[in-house]
Design a protein around this motif. Structure first.
Motif, PDB file in Angstrom:
ATOM      1  N   LEU A  70      -7.705  52.126  92.094  1.00  0.00           N
ATOM      2  CA  LEU A  70      -7.677  51.375  90.835  1.00  0.00           C
ATOM      3  C   LEU A  70      -8.982  50.604  90.582  1.00  0.00           C
ATOM      4  CD1 LEU A  70      -4.055  49.901  90.727  1.00  0.00           C
ATOM      5  CD2 LEU A  70      -4.986  51.819  89.428  1.00  0.00           C
ATOM      6  N   LYS A  71     -10.020  50.946  91.329  1.00  0.00           N
ATOM      7  CA  LYS A  71     -11.304  50.257  91.155  1.00  0.00           C
ATOM      8  C   LYS A  71     -11.824  50.355  89.711  1.00  0.00           C
ATOM      9  CE  LYS A  71     -15.967  49.860  93.066  1.00  0.00           C
ATOM     10  NZ  LYS A  71     -16.887  50.242  94.168  1.00  0.00           N
ATOM     11  N   PRO A  72     -11.732  51.508  89.032  1.00  0.00           N
ATOM     12  CA  PRO A  72     -12.180  51.553  87.623  1.00  0.00           C
ATOM     13  C   PRO A  72     -11.452  50.545  86.740  1.00  0.00           C
ATOM     14  CG  PRO A  72     -11.924  53.769  88.477  1.00  0.00           C
ATOM     15  CD  PRO A  72     -11.343  52.841  89.516  1.00  0.00           C
ATOM     16  N   LEU A  73     -10.148  50.360  86.966  1.00  0.00           N
ATOM     17  CA  LEU A  73      -9.388  49.370  86.202  1.00  0.00           C
ATOM     18  C   LEU A  73      -9.907  47.970  86.497  1.00  0.00           C
ATOM     19  CD1 LEU A  73      -6.967  48.348  84.512  1.00  0.00           C
ATOM     20  CD2 LEU A  73      -5.589  48.424  86.609  1.00  0.00           C
ATOM     21  N   PHE A  74     -10.164  47.672  87.767  1.00  0.00           N
ATOM     22  CA  PHE A  74     -10.643  46.357  88.169  1.00  0.00           C
ATOM     23  C   PHE A  74     -12.010  46.058  87.557  1.00  0.00           C
ATOM     24  CE2 PHE A  74     -11.792  43.451  91.972  1.00  0.00           C
ATOM     25  CZ  PHE A  74     -11.300  42.339  91.290  1.00  0.00           C
ATOM     26  N   ILE A  75     -12.907  47.028  87.584  1.00  0.00           N
ATOM     27  CA  ILE A  75     -14.245  46.832  87.011  1.00  0.00           C
ATOM     28  C   ILE A  75     -14.160  46.645  85.507  1.00  0.00           C
ATOM     29  CG2 ILE A  75     -16.485  47.928  86.589  1.00  0.00           C
ATOM     30  CD1 ILE A  75     -16.241  49.276  89.306  1.00  0.00           C
ATOM     31  N   THR A  76     -13.381  47.483  84.844  1.00  0.00           N
ATOM     32  CA  THR A  76     -13.257  47.403  83.381  1.00  0.00           C
ATOM     33  C   THR A  76     -12.649  46.071  82.959  1.00  0.00           C
ATOM     34  OG1 THR A  76     -12.981  49.802  83.222  1.00  0.00           O
ATOM     35  CG2 THR A  76     -12.271  48.483  81.335  1.00  0.00           C
ATOM     36  N   GLY A  77     -11.545  45.686  83.605  1.00  0.00           N
ATOM     37  CA  GLY A  77     -10.891  44.420  83.269  1.00  0.00           C
ATOM     38  C   GLY A  77     -11.785  43.227  83.537  1.00  0.00           C
ATOM     39  N   SER A  78     -12.496  43.244  84.656  1.00  0.00           N
ATOM     40  CA  SER A  78     -13.393  42.142  85.003  1.00  0.00           C
ATOM     41  C   SER A  78     -14.548  42.050  84.007  1.00  0.00           C
ATOM     42  CB  SER A  78     -13.949  42.347  86.420  1.00  0.00           C
ATOM     43  OG  SER A  78     -12.913  42.339  87.376  1.00  0.00           O
ATOM     44  N   SER A  79     -15.080  43.184  83.590  1.00  0.00           N
ATOM     45  CA  SER A  79     -16.211  43.188  82.657  1.00  0.00           C
ATOM     46  C   SER A  79     -15.813  42.650  81.292  1.00  0.00           C
ATOM     47  CB  SER A  79     -16.761  44.614  82.523  1.00  0.00           C
ATOM     48  OG  SER A  79     -17.213  45.110  83.770  1.00  0.00           O
ATOM     49  N   ILE A  80     -14.702  43.123  80.761  1.00  0.00           N
ATOM     50  CA  ILE A  80     -14.247  42.662  79.445  1.00  0.00           C
ATOM     51  C   ILE A  80     -13.916  41.175  79.498  1.00  0.00           C
ATOM     52  CG2 ILE A  80     -12.426  42.877  77.703  1.00  0.00           C
ATOM     53  CD1 ILE A  80     -12.235  45.837  78.437  1.00  0.00           C
ATOM     54  N   THR A  81     -13.244  40.760  80.546  1.00  0.00           N
ATOM     55  CA  THR A  81     -12.877  39.346  80.691  1.00  0.00           C
ATOM     56  C   THR A  81     -14.117  38.468  80.767  1.00  0.00           C
ATOM     57  OG1 THR A  81     -10.849  39.952  81.860  1.00  0.00           O
ATOM     58  CG2 THR A  81     -11.614  37.684  82.105  1.00  0.00           C
ATOM     59  N   SER A  82     -15.115  38.893  81.531  1.00  0.00           N
ATOM     60  CA  SER A  82     -16.344  38.111  81.684  1.00  0.00           C
ATOM     61  C   SER A  82     -17.067  37.948  80.354  1.00  0.00           C
ATOM     62  CB  SER A  82     -17.271  38.790  82.700  1.00  0.00           C
ATOM     63  OG  SER A  82     -16.679  38.851  83.970  1.00  0.00           O
ATOM     64  N   VAL A  83     -17.188  39.022  79.608  1.00  0.00           N
ATOM     65  CA  VAL A  83     -17.866  38.966  78.308  1.00  0.00           C
ATOM     66  C   VAL A  83     -17.108  38.049  77.355  1.00  0.00           C
ATOM     67  CG1 VAL A  83     -18.496  40.316  76.271  1.00  0.00           C
ATOM     68  CG2 VAL A  83     -18.964  41.227  78.549  1.00  0.00           C
ATOM     69  N   CYS A  84     -15.794  38.176  77.320  1.00  0.00           N
ATOM     70  CA  CYS A  84     -14.985  37.336  76.431  1.00  0.00           C
ATOM     71  C   CYS A  84     -15.067  35.863  76.826  1.00  0.00           C
ATOM     72  CB  CYS A  84     -13.525  37.803  76.456  1.00  0.00           C
ATOM     73  SG  CYS A  84     -13.243  39.369  75.600  1.00  0.00           S
ATOM     74  N   PHE A  85     -15.145  35.589  78.120  1.00  0.00           N
ATOM     75  CA  PHE A  85     -15.262  34.213  78.607  1.00  0.00           C
ATOM     76  C   PHE A  85     -16.543  33.574  78.106  1.00  0.00           C
ATOM     77  CE2 PHE A  85     -16.065  31.464  82.597  1.00  0.00           C
ATOM     78  CZ  PHE A  85     -15.492  30.358  81.992  1.00  0.00           C
ATOM     79  N   VAL A  86     -17.654  34.275  78.264  1.00  0.00           N
ATOM     80  CA  VAL A  86     -18.946  33.748  77.822  1.00  0.00           C
ATOM     81  C   VAL A  86     -18.968  33.596  76.300  1.00  0.00           C
ATOM     82  CG1 VAL A  86     -21.427  34.172  77.725  1.00  0.00           C
ATOM     83  CG2 VAL A  86     -20.154  34.699  79.809  1.00  0.00           C
ATOM     84  N   LEU A  87     -18.450  34.585  75.581  1.00  0.00           N
ATOM     85  CA  LEU A  87     -18.457  34.524  74.114  1.00  0.00           C
ATOM     86  C   LEU A  87     -17.559  33.407  73.587  1.00  0.00           C
ATOM     87  CD1 LEU A  87     -18.459  38.318  73.140  1.00  0.00           C
ATOM     88  CD2 LEU A  87     -20.332  36.672  72.940  1.00  0.00           C
ATOM     89  N   SER A  88     -16.514  33.074  74.308  1.00  0.00           N
ATOM     90  CA  SER A  88     -15.647  31.960  73.895  1.00  0.00           C
ATOM     91  C   SER A  88     -16.429  30.653  73.895  1.00  0.00           C
ATOM     92  CB  SER A  88     -14.442  31.853  74.833  1.00  0.00           C
ATOM     93  OG  SER A  88     -13.636  33.006  74.763  1.00  0.00           O
ATOM     94  N   LEU A  89     -17.227  30.436  74.943  1.00  0.00           N
ATOM     95  CA  LEU A  89     -18.028  29.223  75.036  1.00  0.00           C
ATOM     96  C   LEU A  89     -19.181  29.235  74.047  1.00  0.00           C
ATOM     97  CD1 LEU A  89     -17.887  29.007  78.890  1.00  0.00           C
ATOM     98  CD2 LEU A  89     -17.126  27.205  77.363  1.00  0.00           C
ATOM     99  N   LEU A  90     -19.811  30.390  73.883  1.00  0.00           N
ATOM    100  CA  LEU A  90     -20.868  30.510  72.878  1.00  0.00           C
ATOM    101  C   LEU A  90     -20.315  30.251  71.484  1.00  0.00           C
ATOM    102  CD1 LEU A  90     -22.870  33.649  74.090  1.00  0.00           C
ATOM    103  CD2 LEU A  90     -23.760  31.313  73.848  1.00  0.00           C
ATOM    104  N   GLY A  91     -19.101  30.748  71.242  1.00  0.00           N
ATOM    105  CA  GLY A  91     -18.474  30.527  69.943  1.00  0.00           C
ATOM    106  C   GLY A  91     -18.237  29.055  69.674  1.00  0.00           C
ATOM    107  N   ALA A  92     -17.748  28.345  70.676  1.00  0.00           N
ATOM    108  CA  ALA A  92     -17.514  26.916  70.508  1.00  0.00           C
ATOM    109  C   ALA A  92     -18.812  26.178  70.221  1.00  0.00           C
ATOM    110  CB  ALA A  92     -16.843  26.348  71.755  1.00  0.00           C
ATOM    111  N   ARG A  93     -19.878  26.530  70.935  1.00  0.00           N
ATOM    112  CA  ARG A  93     -21.187  25.887  70.732  1.00  0.00           C
ATOM    113  C   ARG A  93     -21.701  26.150  69.316  1.00  0.00           C
ATOM    114  NH1 ARG A  93     -25.297  23.463  70.086  1.00  0.00           N
ATOM    115  NH2 ARG A  93     -23.624  21.965  69.800  1.00  0.00           N
ATOM    116  N   TRP A  94     -21.600  27.400  68.868  1.00  0.00           N
ATOM    117  CA  TRP A  94     -22.078  27.785  67.549  1.00  0.00           C
ATOM    118  C   TRP A  94     -21.252  27.113  66.449  1.00  0.00           C
ATOM    119  CZ3 TRP A  94     -25.929  29.422  64.843  1.00  0.00           C
ATOM    120  CH2 TRP A  94     -25.740  30.004  63.598  1.00  0.00           C
ATOM    121  N   LEU A  95     -19.958  27.101  66.598  1.00  0.00           N
ATOM    122  CA  LEU A  95     -19.094  26.528  65.568  1.00  0.00           C
ATOM    123  C   LEU A  95     -19.268  25.013  65.463  1.00  0.00           C
ATOM    124  CD1 LEU A  95     -15.879  28.645  66.243  1.00  0.00           C
ATOM    125  CD2 LEU A  95     -17.432  28.848  64.282  1.00  0.00           C
ATOM    126  N   ARG A  96     -19.515  24.350  66.589  1.00  0.00           N
ATOM    127  CA  ARG A  96     -19.803  22.906  66.531  1.00  0.00           C
ATOM    128  C   ARG A  96     -21.135  22.666  65.831  1.00  0.00           C
ATOM    129  NH1 ARG A  96     -15.780  20.679  69.143  1.00  0.00           N
ATOM    130  NH2 ARG A  96     -14.955  21.640  71.049  1.00  0.00           N
TER     131      ARG A  96
END
Length: 256
Positions: A70-96
């Motif tokens: 299940l390594k492909p699932l783990f890599i894919t899930g980790s990658s999408i989650t990481s990008v969304c995490f960073v974009l959530s914080l960037l979004g908050a900074r931009w919107l403020r």
């Protein structure tokens, strides 16, 4: 097309496409990844993996399952989650900055916001790399990137908590901001305690207890990521500059 009509159209689109998508998607993908790994391990009969400790470990770490087929699932899930995490914080900074949610009121708050973004980026890179360099083939690298992930997330959470604490002092009438701040503070305290416990258990080779703590840490991260919806949801219906002139609560000291 008139300017009013155009703005109305933009606001309508914004109701469906907004920054709050990122914490929502990230949390869904992450919990789905964890459940996929856990359910597969249980349905396979809770097998012993090569990366598990042969001296009594019976509960698999997240990474043990993610190092197998299940390594492909783990890599894919980790990658999408990481990008969304960073974009959530960037979004908050931009919107403020744009005044579409309560804006920062001091340079210190902006610096803390940037620190939280950098921490999230470090943690996100660590999460992706620990999935790529799995615990079966690259034991040392995997543990290094696991530490990078935990450290980055904790730095990010601390920066966010301090930013929101200082921001909340100027916007005490904002119940949502207060709830968001305390939610993130609770996460930081609990995650820090569990991370320390996890490290101690691994050092002492208490792998079954360590695996349980790791699963709890992973699930709690879902809630932390989802908590950014409290901050980003108001922007779905706001316009640029809407919160720029919100009346501030005088701080109790001059440095806030």
């Amino acid at each position: 097309m008139s300017t009013t009509t155009s703005q109305a159209g933009i606001r309508s689109i914004r109701g469906y496409i907004s920054w709050y998508w990122f914490p929502t998607i990230g949390s869904i993908v992450w919990i789905a990844t964890l459940l996929g790994l856990l359910i597969t391990w249980i349905s396979d009969g809770s097998p012993y993996y090569d990366s598990m400790d042969p001296s009594g470990q019976t509960i698999a770490y997240i990474s043990d399952i993610g190092a197998d087929y299940l390594k492909p699932l783990f890599i894919t899930g980790s990658s999408i989650t990481s990008v969304c995490f960073v974009l959530s914080l960037l979004g908050a900074r931009w919107l403020r900055h744009r005044g579409r949610i309560l804006p920062n009121t001091s340079m210190a708050q902006r610096v803390l916001s940037i620190i939280s973004i950098v921490g999230a980026a470090i943690g996100g890179v660590g999460l992706i790399l620990l999935a790529v360099f799995d615990t079966r083939r690259y034991v040392t690298l995997h543990r290094v990137f696991l530490a990078v992930f935990c450290g980055g997330v904790l730095i990010s959470a601390l920066g966010t908590v301090l930013e929101y604490w200082r921001l909340e002092r100027n916007h005490r009438t904002s119940r949502v901001l207060t709830i968001s701040m305390w939610t993130k503070l609770a996460f930081f305290v609990v995650e820090l305690g569990l991370a320390v416990t996890f490290g101690i258990l691994m050092r002492n080779r208490k792998h079954n207890a360590g695996a349980i703590v790791e699963w709890v840490l992973g699930i709690l991260f879902t809630g932390y990521l989802l908590s950014f919806n409290l901050d980003l949801l108001p922007a779905a219906k706001s316009y640029t500059g809407q919160f720029k002139d919100v009346e501030l609560t005088p701080p109790p000291t001059s440095y806030a």
